[in-house]
Design an enzyme around this catalytic site. Structure first.
Site, PDB file in Angstrom:
ATOM      1  N   GLU A  10       0.807  -1.262   0.013  1.00 47.78           N
ATOM      2  CA  GLU A  10      -0.027   0.095   0.014  1.00 47.78           C
ATOM      3  C   GLU A  10       1.019   1.153  -0.051  1.00 47.78           C
ATOM      4  O   GLU A  10       1.621   1.361   1.057  1.00 47.78           O
ATOM      5  CB  GLU A  10      -0.992  -0.128   1.265  1.00 47.78           C
TER       6      GLU A  10
ATOM      7  N   CYS B  96      -6.107   5.118  -1.751  1.00 47.79           N
ATOM      8  CA  CYS B  96      -4.681   5.572  -1.990  1.00 47.79           C
ATOM      9  C   CYS B  96      -4.387   6.488  -3.236  1.00 47.79           C
ATOM     10  O   CYS B  96      -3.258   7.021  -3.317  1.00 47.79           O
ATOM     11  CB  CYS B  96      -3.671   4.073  -1.817  1.00 47.79           C
TER      12      CYS B  96
END
Length: 128
Positions: A7, A41
């Site tokens: 991530e 994200c």
């Protein structure tokens, strides 16, 4: 070798050039900022707008963000995220930065629903 997924959330910008379709691009930028309450994200966090279209683009963004419904922008995920957003808003106020779209009260059963907020041209080194 091991498979891995990372991530790598960033500080994703949108860049707006002077030949843009203002209404369409503003709507898409707002969607990119606030969908899933900005908790993905790749959510747009900064918008760089050419000076020739800055004011009309900002106005179109404010118009688009002002009409977001809770079906598009849900609550933030948890108390930690709510506090983080509140801290960013407080920091913007404390530093005297301008809100193009200030925080507004939201009618909801959850304290985790927050209104869309747009800071107008904060400095690069700001937390906003």
């Amino acid at each position: 070798m091991k498979r891995v997924t990372l991530e790598l959330g960033g500080n994703d910008p949108a860049i707006v050039f002077p030949n843009v379709d203002i209404e369409k691009a503003a709507s898409e930028v707002v969607q990119g900022c606030f969908v899933f309450s900005g908790q993905v994200c790749v959510a747009i966090k900064r918008v760089y707008v050419h000076e020739n279209v800055y004011q009309p683009f900002l106005e179109a963004m404010v118009k688009a963000a002002s009409t977001i419904q809770s079906t598009i922008m849900g609550p933030v995920q948890n108390e930690m995220q709510r506090q983080r957003v509140q801290e960013l808003i407080s920091d913007t106020e404390a530093n005297g930065y301008t809100f193009a779209l200030p925080p507004r009260p939201i009618e909801s059963n959850s304290e985790y629903f927050l209104s869309p907020v747009i800071a107008d041209n904060p400095p690069e080194n700001s937390r906003s």
